[in-house]
Design an enzyme around this catalytic site. Structure first.
Site, PDB file in Angstrom:
ATOM      1  N   LEU A  19       0.830  -1.219   0.000  1.00 49.19           N
ATOM      2  CA  LEU A  19       0.000   0.000   0.000  1.00 49.19           C
ATOM      3  C   LEU A  19       0.860   1.263   0.000  1.00 49.19           C
ATOM      4  O   LEU A  19       1.935   1.289   0.588  1.00 49.19           O
ATOM      5  CB  LEU A  19      -0.876   0.019   1.259  1.00 49.19           C
ATOM      6  N   HIS A 162       2.294   7.080   9.611  1.00 45.92           N
ATOM      7  CA  HIS A 162       2.189   6.692  11.027  1.00 45.92           C
ATOM      8  C   HIS A 162       2.910   7.706  11.917  1.00 45.92           C
ATOM      9  O   HIS A 162       3.812   8.409  11.453  1.00 45.92           O
ATOM     10  CB  HIS A 162       2.870   5.328  11.249  1.00 45.92           C
ATOM     11  N   CYS A 247       9.502  -0.367  11.467  1.00 43.83           N
ATOM     12  CA  CYS A 247       8.349  -1.193  11.086  1.00 43.83           C
ATOM     13  C   CYS A 247       8.702  -2.634  10.749  1.00 43.83           C
ATOM     14  O   CYS A 247       7.821  -3.479  10.626  1.00 43.83           O
ATOM     15  CB  CYS A 247       7.611  -0.546   9.932  1.00 43.83           C
TER      16      CYS A 247
HETATM   17  C1  CIR Z   1       1.411   0.270   4.538  1.00 44.43           C
HETATM   18  O1  CIR Z   1       0.981   1.236   3.911  1.00 44.43           O
HETATM   19  O2  CIR Z   1       0.754  -0.293   5.398  1.00 44.43           O
HETATM   20  C2  CIR Z   1       2.806  -0.237   4.203  1.00 44.43           C
HETATM   21  N1  CIR Z   1       3.061  -0.020   2.823  1.00 44.43           N
HETATM   22  C3  CIR Z   1       3.867   0.446   5.028  1.00 44.43           C
HETATM   23  C4  CIR Z   1       3.736   0.172   6.492  1.00 44.43           C
HETATM   24  C5  CIR Z   1       4.855   0.757   7.277  1.00 44.43           C
HETATM   25  N2  CIR Z   1       4.704   0.463   8.645  1.00 44.43           N
HETATM   26  C6  CIR Z   1       5.236   1.168   9.619  1.00 44.43           C
HETATM   27  O3  CIR Z   1       5.887   2.166   9.394  1.00 44.43           O
HETATM   28  N3  CIR Z   1       5.018   0.776  10.856  1.00 44.43           N
END
Ligand code: CIR
Length: 261
Positions: A19, A162, A247
């Site tokens: 995403l 986030h 993450c």
């Molecule tokens: C998302 O949009 O959920 C992923 N592409 C990226 C998530 C990153 N997560 C984080 O920084 N905790």
């Protein structure tokens, strides 16, 4: 179960379909991402964190971002309800590994919340109110976490995905961030600006060592000047998908009680 373990999850072959909210899509090299993930895991293990793999979820493009699926409060593992529906399937694998390891697993039942929105500093837990984390999710998290002795503080976040995409904390409690992406730098006690966007994310590895993106050399220099040792790692393919160093893991610092009998 020994202390200082970290959950990690191998990238899905579908990673490139991850995403995007604030960034434009650019090609992701899935092979290189796999190598970068190994470098990241090595950076953890070289610094005293045993890696515990959550079984890969090949059908979930964003599953490598394991931080979003669980928040640890001591030996309690709060299993999140991710804000993106396509990411909800990711939580079962994390919950299973944590339950097997003896943690007290408590799944959120209401609202939505991503682990990337949760920043713990001592007994304070800052939670970003974002497109992923709802007011009901914050209330649900508060209901689970506050009886455990922490204070939950909600923070509106509008400029990044986030809370921890904007602000993280040094071991001494100084908050760091890249000011153009921080909604209200004045909100944070002891805020120290970083000169680069990826420089706002650190993972505390213990012993004053901080895992950081290698894309933030000037921030690393700044942090070294404060008496810390930056541990740079190249996570460029994950940064294309709005990921950062925090993450890709969930640190398990507490040791759950040994099973009875
Ligand atoms: C998302 O949009 O959920 C992923 N592409 C990226 C998530 C990153 N997560 C984080 O920084 N905790």
């Amino acid at each position: 179960m020994t202390a200082n373990r970290a959950l990690v999850r191998r990238p899905s072959p579908r990673l490139a379909d991850g995403l995007l909210t604030h960034l434009d899509r650019v090609p992701v090299d899935v092979g290189l991402a796999g190598e970068q993930w190994s470098w990241y895991v090595h950076a953890l293990t070289d610094n005293g964190w045993a890696a515990v793999e959550v079984p890969a979820a090949d059908d979930c493009p964003d599953s490598v971002f394991v931080e979003d699926t669980a928040v640890m409060i001591g030996t309690v593992a709060v299993i999140t309800r991710p804000g993106a529906e396509s990411r909800r399937l990711e939580t079962a694998g994390t919950a299973e590994v944590l339950a097997k390891a003896g943690f007290d697993v408590r799944p959120m039942q209401a609202g939505t919340l991503d682990g990337g929105d949760v920043l713990k500093v001592g007994d304070r837990v800052y939670i970003g109110r974002t497109l992923r984390t709802s007011a009901a999710g914050i209330a649900e998290f508060r209901r689970i976490a506050e009886p455990l002795g922490v204070t939950v503080i909600a923070v509106p976040v509008t400029r990044v995905l986030h809370l921890k995409s904007a602000v993280t904390a040094l071991p001494d409690g100084t908050f760091i961030g890249y000011p153009p992406l921080v909604d209200d730098p004045g909100f944070w006690p002891h805020f120290r600006p970083m000169p680069e966007e990826p420089g706002s994310h650190v993972v505390d590895l213990g012993q004053d060592r901080l895992l950081m993106s290698s894309a933030a050399p000037r921030s690393a220099e700044h942090i070294a000047g404060l008496g810390y040792t930056p541990v740079p790692v190249d996570i460029g393919e994950f940064e294309k998908l709005e990921g950062c160093v925090t993450c890709l893991s969930v640190r398990l610092r507490a040791e759950p009680p040994a099973p009875a009998g």
